[in-house]
Scaffold this motif. Structure first.
Motif, PDB file in Angstrom:
ATOM      1  N   VAL A 152       3.619 -23.368  23.715  1.00  8.19           N
ATOM      2  CA  VAL A 152       2.948 -22.920  23.760  1.00  8.19           C
ATOM      3  C   VAL A 152       1.818 -22.335  22.178  1.00  8.19           C
ATOM      4  CG1 VAL A 152       2.466 -20.482  24.236  1.00  8.19           C
ATOM      5  CG2 VAL A 152       4.196 -21.489  25.103  1.00  8.19           C
ATOM      6  N   VAL A 153       0.607 -22.744  22.880  1.00  2.02           N
ATOM      7  CA  VAL A 153      -0.050 -22.731  21.499  1.00  2.02           C
ATOM      8  C   VAL A 153      -0.102 -21.663  21.051  1.00  2.02           C
ATOM      9  CG1 VAL A 153      -2.112 -24.298  22.062  1.00  2.02           C
ATOM     10  CG2 VAL A 153      -1.946 -22.072  22.671  1.00  2.02           C
ATOM     11  N   GLY A 154      -1.064 -21.108  19.547  1.00  2.00           N
ATOM     12  CA  GLY A 154      -0.549 -20.063  18.523  1.00  2.00           C
ATOM     13  C   GLY A 154      -2.362 -19.431  18.747  1.00  2.00           C
ATOM     14  N   SER A 155      -1.983 -17.792  18.260  1.00  2.00           N
ATOM     15  CA  SER A 155      -2.952 -16.917  19.267  1.00  2.00           C
ATOM     16  C   SER A 155      -3.978 -17.388  18.316  1.00  2.00           C
ATOM     17  CB  SER A 155      -3.325 -15.162  18.853  1.00  2.00           C
ATOM     18  OG  SER A 155      -2.640 -15.511  17.014  1.00  2.00           O
TER      19      SER A 155
ATOM     20  N   GLN B  33       1.666 -14.554  21.286  1.00  2.00           N
ATOM     21  CA  GLN B  33       1.198 -13.519  20.792  1.00  2.00           C
ATOM     22  C   GLN B  33       1.308 -13.532  18.883  1.00  2.00           C
ATOM     23  OE1 GLN B  33       2.789 -10.108  21.606  1.00  2.00           O
ATOM     24  NE2 GLN B  33       2.866 -10.485  24.056  1.00  2.00           N
ATOM     25  N   ILE B  34       1.345 -14.396  18.673  1.00  2.00           N
ATOM     26  CA  ILE B  34       0.949 -14.300  17.130  1.00  2.00           C
ATOM     27  C   ILE B  34       0.831 -16.284  16.777  1.00  2.00           C
ATOM     28  CG2 ILE B  34       3.372 -13.328  17.143  1.00  2.00           C
ATOM     29  CD1 ILE B  34       5.138 -15.473  16.222  1.00  2.00           C
ATOM     30  N   THR B  35       0.019 -15.670  15.621  1.00  2.00           N
ATOM     31  CA  THR B  35      -0.575 -17.338  14.971  1.00  2.00           C
ATOM     32  C   THR B  35       0.287 -18.392  15.093  1.00  2.00           C
ATOM     33  OG1 THR B  35       0.093 -17.478  12.543  1.00  2.00           O
ATOM     34  CG2 THR B  35      -2.305 -16.246  14.227  1.00  2.00           C
ATOM     35  N   SER B  36       1.697 -18.588  15.407  1.00  2.00           N
ATOM     36  CA  SER B  36       2.364 -19.925  15.045  1.00  2.00           C
ATOM     37  C   SER B  36       2.996 -19.865  16.555  1.00  2.00           C
ATOM     38  CB  SER B  36       3.706 -19.540  14.376  1.00  2.00           C
ATOM     39  OG  SER B  36       4.460 -18.608  15.190  1.00  2.00           O
ATOM     40  N   THR B  37       3.208 -21.704  16.545  1.00  2.00           N
ATOM     41  CA  THR B  37       3.450 -21.619  18.177  1.00  2.00           C
ATOM     42  C   THR B  37       4.547 -21.401  18.572  1.00  2.00           C
ATOM     43  OG1 THR B  37       4.306 -23.891  17.564  1.00  2.00           O
ATOM     44  CG2 THR B  37       1.746 -23.555  17.903  1.00  2.00           C
ATOM     45  N   THR B  38       4.761 -21.250  19.596  1.00  2.00           N
ATOM     46  CA  THR B  38       6.257 -20.964  20.496  1.00  2.00           C
ATOM     47  C   THR B  38       6.926 -21.786  21.357  1.00  2.00           C
ATOM     48  OG1 THR B  38       7.896 -19.037  21.208  1.00  2.00           O
ATOM     49  CG2 THR B  38       5.484 -19.715  22.078  1.00  2.00           C
ATOM     50  N   ALA B  39       7.487 -21.873  22.318  1.00  2.00           N
ATOM     51  CA  ALA B  39       8.332 -22.281  22.849  1.00  2.00           C
ATOM     52  C   ALA B  39       8.621 -22.091  24.802  1.00  2.00           C
ATOM     53  CB  ALA B  39       9.056 -23.344  23.331  1.00  2.00           C
TER      54      ALA B  39
END
Length: 97
Positions: free
Chosen positions: A10-13, A82-88
């Motif tokens: 998931v890309v960052g915001s 929802q934040i600037t860093s990526t997640t999964a």
């Protein structure tokens, strides 16, 4: 029935263009969505409108959610952190054998 799993980066915001759909499947599927971080999700959208839709009418999910969603077309579904860093995140669905 076969089980299919799609792992999603998931890309960052901060990503506002070039968003990619969750997958290429054009069939509606009943999916289980699992998120590791807080995300925004939109459905039934084309990539050209995905960024504005994520900013104005998303489904808002906290991290650690596992939810069942009916009739998701993965080629029209977009997810952004929802934040600037990526997640999964991951999606699981069944297909008839």
């Amino acid at each position: 029935m076969a089980t299919n799993t799609l792992f999603i980066s998931v890309v960052g915001s901060g990503t506002v263009s070039g968003l990619a759909a969750v997958g290429t499947d054009t069939n509606a599927r009943d999916v289980t969505l699992t998120t590791t971080g807080a995300v925004y999700v939109i459905f039934d959208e084309v990539s050209a409108n995905a960024n504005s839709a994520l900013g104005s009418r998303p489904l808002v999910l906290a991290g650690g959610n596992v939810i069942n969603l009916p009739n998701v077309v993965m080629s029209k579904c977009f997810i952004r952190s929802q934040i600037t860093s990526t997640t999964a995140a991951s999606m699981m669905w069944y297909t008839p054998s």
